[in-house]
Design a protein around this motif. Structure first.
Motif, PDB file in Angstrom:
ATOM      1  N   PHE A   1      -1.709 -52.673 -15.178  1.00  0.00           N
ATOM      2  CA  PHE A   1      -1.627 -51.224 -15.003  1.00  0.00           C
ATOM      3  C   PHE A   1      -3.019 -50.639 -14.776  1.00  0.00           C
ATOM      4  N   MET A   2      -3.987 -51.031 -15.594  1.00  0.00           N
ATOM      5  CA  MET A   2      -5.331 -50.458 -15.499  1.00  0.00           C
ATOM      6  C   MET A   2      -6.059 -50.913 -14.241  1.00  0.00           C
ATOM      7  N   VAL A   3      -5.831 -52.138 -13.798  1.00  0.00           N
ATOM      8  CA  VAL A   3      -6.455 -52.616 -12.561  1.00  0.00           C
ATOM      9  C   VAL A   3      -6.032 -51.759 -11.377  1.00  0.00           C
ATOM     10  N   MET A   4      -4.789 -51.333 -11.371  1.00  0.00           N
ATOM     11  CA  MET A   4      -4.282 -50.557 -10.246  1.00  0.00           C
ATOM     12  C   MET A   4      -4.790 -49.113 -10.241  1.00  0.00           C
ATOM     13  N   ILE A   5      -5.349 -48.649 -11.361  1.00  0.00           N
ATOM     14  CA  ILE A   5      -5.849 -47.273 -11.426  1.00  0.00           C
ATOM     15  C   ILE A   5      -7.205 -47.207 -10.724  1.00  0.00           C
ATOM     16  N   THR A   6      -7.145 -47.054  -9.435  1.00  0.00           N
ATOM     17  CA  THR A   6      -8.342 -47.033  -8.600  1.00  0.00           C
ATOM     18  C   THR A   6      -8.624 -45.624  -8.111  1.00  0.00           C
ATOM     19  N   SER A   7      -9.890 -45.237  -8.167  1.00  0.00           N
ATOM     20  CA  SER A   7     -10.323 -43.958  -7.599  1.00  0.00           C
ATOM     21  C   SER A   7     -11.211 -44.258  -6.394  1.00  0.00           C
ATOM     22  N   SER A   8     -10.684 -44.023  -5.200  1.00  0.00           N
ATOM     23  CA  SER A   8     -11.436 -44.345  -3.981  1.00  0.00           C
ATOM     24  C   SER A   8     -11.079 -43.406  -2.835  1.00  0.00           C
ATOM     25  N   ASP A   9     -10.619 -42.207  -3.170  1.00  0.00           N
ATOM     26  CA  ASP A   9     -10.133 -41.305  -2.134  1.00  0.00           C
ATOM     27  C   ASP A   9     -10.783 -39.924  -2.237  1.00  0.00           C
ATOM     28  N   SER A  10     -12.020 -39.883  -2.684  1.00  0.00           N
ATOM     29  CA  SER A  10     -12.739 -38.618  -2.786  1.00  0.00           C
ATOM     30  C   SER A  10     -13.350 -38.235  -1.440  1.00  0.00           C
ATOM     31  N   LYS A  11     -13.860 -37.027  -1.358  1.00  0.00           N
ATOM     32  CA  LYS A  11     -14.575 -36.590  -0.160  1.00  0.00           C
ATOM     33  C   LYS A  11     -15.746 -37.523   0.116  1.00  0.00           C
ATOM     34  N   PHE A  12     -16.426 -37.941  -0.947  1.00  0.00           N
ATOM     35  CA  PHE A  12     -17.555 -38.866  -0.804  1.00  0.00           C
ATOM     36  C   PHE A  12     -17.108 -40.188  -0.188  1.00  0.00           C
ATOM     37  N   ASP A  13     -15.951 -40.696  -0.613  1.00  0.00           N
ATOM     38  CA  ASP A  13     -15.444 -41.947  -0.044  1.00  0.00           C
ATOM     39  C   ASP A  13     -15.179 -41.794   1.450  1.00  0.00           C
ATOM     40  N   HIS A  14     -14.571 -40.691   1.824  1.00  0.00           N
ATOM     41  CA  HIS A  14     -14.314 -40.457   3.248  1.00  0.00           C
ATOM     42  C   HIS A  14     -15.632 -40.372   4.027  1.00  0.00           C
ATOM     43  N   TYR A  15     -16.627 -39.763   3.420  1.00  0.00           N
ATOM     44  CA  TYR A  15     -17.952 -39.692   4.049  1.00  0.00           C
ATOM     45  C   TYR A  15     -18.535 -41.084   4.233  1.00  0.00           C
ATOM     46  N   ARG A  16     -18.456 -41.877   3.190  1.00  0.00           N
ATOM     47  CA  ARG A  16     -19.046 -43.220   3.241  1.00  0.00           C
ATOM     48  C   ARG A  16     -18.316 -44.132   4.218  1.00  0.00           C
TER      49      ARG A  16
ATOM     50  N   VAL B   1      -9.377 -53.810  -1.972  1.00  0.00           N
ATOM     51  CA  VAL B   1     -10.743 -53.434  -2.317  1.00  0.00           C
ATOM     52  C   VAL B   1     -11.245 -52.497  -1.225  1.00  0.00           C
ATOM     53  N   PRO B   2     -11.544 -51.240  -1.546  1.00  0.00           N
ATOM     54  CA  PRO B   2     -12.044 -50.321  -0.524  1.00  0.00           C
ATOM     55  C   PRO B   2     -13.300 -50.867   0.149  1.00  0.00           C
ATOM     56  N   SER B   3     -13.466 -50.577   1.412  1.00  0.00           N
ATOM     57  CA  SER B   3     -14.563 -51.162   2.177  1.00  0.00           C
ATOM     58  C   SER B   3     -15.931 -50.730   1.673  1.00  0.00           C
ATOM     59  N   ASN B   4     -16.021 -49.600   0.958  1.00  0.00           N
ATOM     60  CA  ASN B   4     -17.307 -49.147   0.439  1.00  0.00           C
ATOM     61  C   ASN B   4     -17.545 -49.560  -1.011  1.00  0.00           C
ATOM     62  N   PHE B   5     -16.676 -50.432  -1.544  1.00  0.00           N
ATOM     63  CA  PHE B   5     -16.818 -50.892  -2.919  1.00  0.00           C
ATOM     64  C   PHE B   5     -17.477 -52.271  -2.965  1.00  0.00           C
ATOM     65  N   PRO B   6     -18.134 -52.597  -4.084  1.00  0.00           N
ATOM     66  CA  PRO B   6     -18.624 -53.969  -4.276  1.00  0.00           C
ATOM     67  C   PRO B   6     -17.468 -54.914  -4.582  1.00  0.00           C
TER      68      PRO B   6
ATOM     69  N   MET C   1     -14.719 -53.603   5.970  1.00  0.00           N
ATOM     70  CA  MET C   1     -13.447 -54.293   5.990  1.00  0.00           C
ATOM     71  C   MET C   1     -12.827 -54.285   4.604  1.00  0.00           C
ATOM     72  N   LYS C   2     -11.539 -54.038   4.530  1.00  0.00           N
ATOM     73  CA  LYS C   2     -10.827 -54.026   3.256  1.00  0.00           C
ATOM     74  C   LYS C   2     -10.277 -55.407   2.952  1.00  0.00           C
ATOM     75  N   ILE C   3     -10.382 -55.793   1.686  1.00  0.00           N
ATOM     76  CA  ILE C   3      -9.833 -57.071   1.255  1.00  0.00           C
ATOM     77  C   ILE C   3      -8.465 -56.805   0.655  1.00  0.00           C
ATOM     78  N   ASN C   4      -7.458 -57.447   1.185  1.00  0.00           N
ATOM     79  CA  ASN C   4      -6.087 -57.212   0.752  1.00  0.00           C
ATOM     80  C   ASN C   4      -5.634 -58.377  -0.118  1.00  0.00           C
ATOM     81  N   TYR C   5      -5.263 -58.048  -1.346  1.00  0.00           N
ATOM     82  CA  TYR C   5      -4.837 -59.082  -2.282  1.00  0.00           C
ATOM     83  C   TYR C   5      -3.324 -59.221  -2.345  1.00  0.00           C
ATOM     84  N   PHE C   6      -2.632 -58.611  -1.395  1.00  0.00           N
ATOM     85  CA  PHE C   6      -1.164 -58.678  -1.411  1.00  0.00           C
ATOM     86  C   PHE C   6      -0.671 -60.063  -1.023  1.00  0.00           C
ATOM     87  N   LEU C   7      -1.256 -60.640   0.010  1.00  0.00           N
ATOM     88  CA  LEU C   7      -0.811 -61.932   0.507  1.00  0.00           C
ATOM     89  C   LEU C   7      -1.652 -63.052  -0.089  1.00  0.00           C
ATOM     90  N   GLY C   8      -1.033 -64.135  -0.398  1.00  0.00           N
ATOM     91  CA  GLY C   8      -1.736 -65.321  -0.831  1.00  0.00           C
ATOM     92  C   GLY C   8      -2.086 -65.353  -2.301  1.00  0.00           C
TER      93      GLY C   8
END
Length: 345
Positions: free
Chosen positions: A181-196, A33-38, A1-8
């Motif tokens: 700016f740096m918080v938004m620089i997220t890497s979570s769209d690799s082939k490995f992420d799709h696999y996970r 927060v991507p579902s495969n992230f801590p 499950m993804k945690i969305n920080y947009f609301l609230g």
């Protein structure tokens, strides 16, 4: 499950855009927060990214006027297409072509990290930029002069008013904007992420799957979780460079047990970040694996995982090295490397 920080996270504030009656509502950015992230480490509720805060942070990140020579920006040593590293440079170059003593680390997924810099000199993302900003070898910036410069710049004046409730142009808000700016620089769209995440395009081929199995058995104790780091500091058996004698974590803690320990880097996008190690001594992934299989130097602070059952290092066959590299290439996130939101132009 993804945690969305947009609301609230925040109620949008109404800021004055100018001296006229026109107004601008700064809107929160959609941070997930991507579902495969801590879980996050950075308290995003205290500094939630907003459209104008992010825009301000991006302008600051690429502005050479923050340095004493007016040339060296944060983005000078952190180039997006190279996973925000200074690709090809063993040591990063600062003002007046001065050369530092460490290789520039990647900027990615910083909101999940517990400490920053190779020696963990700071544990808060908002404070991290102060180190390169004021380093006499890197940017050699003067914070008071930077604030004065921003106050005279009409674009900065407008952005600070839009991004922060107190509208103040000061160091605190500058650092908060850089963090956004740096918080938004997220890497979570690799082939490995799709696999996970069991998503389309995420199947691993034979060598990649074998490499992942090897990685889990031989590497994952340090390069843990899908962030590919446990955020710890370890001595990985590098031969000491007598010209530098970089003592690593000891410089911060002054604890003998921390001699030659450096922060475990994330391996995300590692195929794009050569050269490797804190001092950029290895130019290829092959040479990195050669080090772990046959080049580890024993010492009193060598990490225990590299000295087990009387064996120093991590035994690897040539085939296993090939399979590990095949897996490591699945960590490359082309979306992150080309995302225009993070680009200077």
């Amino acid at each position: 499950m993804k945690i969305n920080y947009f609301l609230g996270l925040m109620v949008p504030f109404l800021f004055s855009c100018s001296d006229s009656d026109d107004a601008y509502i700064d809107r929160p950015l959609d941070f997930k927060v991507p579902s495969n992230f801590p879980a996050l480490v950075y308290n995003i509720g205290l500094n939630p990214p907003t459209e104008k805060g992010f825009e301000l942070g991006k302008k600051l990140f690429y502005d050479g006027r923050l340095s004493s020579d007016g040339i060296i920006s944060c983005g000078f040593c952190h180039i997006q297409e190279d996973a925000f590293t200074h690709h090809g440079h063993v040591f990063s170059h600062g003002i007046d072509n001065l050369v530092g003593t460490r290789n520039s680390p990647s900027i990615q997924n910083l909101a999940y990290q517990t400490a920053f810099m190779y020696d963990g000199a700071t544990s808060h993302l908002d404070l991290q930029p102060v180190i390169p900003l004021t380093s006499p070898v890197e940017m050699n910036g003067d914070l008071n002069a930077i604030v004065s410069m921003m106050g005279k710049d009409p674009i900065y004046s407008k952005l600070f008013k839009q991004a922060f409730a107190d509208k103040k142009i000061n160091t605190e808000n500058m650092l908060k904007a850089l963090s956004q700016f740096m918080v938004m620089i997220t890497s979570s769209d690799s082939k490995f992420d799709h696999y996970r995440r069991n998503e389309a395009g995420g199947s691993l081929n034979t060598d990649e799957a074998a490499g992942y199995a090897l990685f889990n058995s031989k590497c994952a104790s340090c390069h843990a979780t899908d962030l590919m780091t446990d955020n710890s500091f370890r001595n990985n058996g590098l031969a000491i460079n007598p010209a530098l004698n970089d003592v690593g974590r000891f410089r911060v803690t002054q604890l003998v047990a921390d001699y030659y320990k450096f922060k475990v880097p994330s391996l995300r996008n590692v195929d794009k970040t050569a050269p490797y190690m804190h001092d950029g001594r290895f130019g290829t992934l092959e040479s990195v694996l050669d080090h772990y299989s046959s080049g580890v130097m024993d010492s009193p602070t060598l990490d225990p995982v590299l000295k087990q059952k009387g064996t120093v290092g991590i035994p690897l066959s040539e085939k296993e090295k090939t399979q590990l590299i095949a897996f490591l290439t699945t960590l490359t996130d082309n979306q992150y490397l080309t995302d225009k939101r993070f680009s200077e132009y």
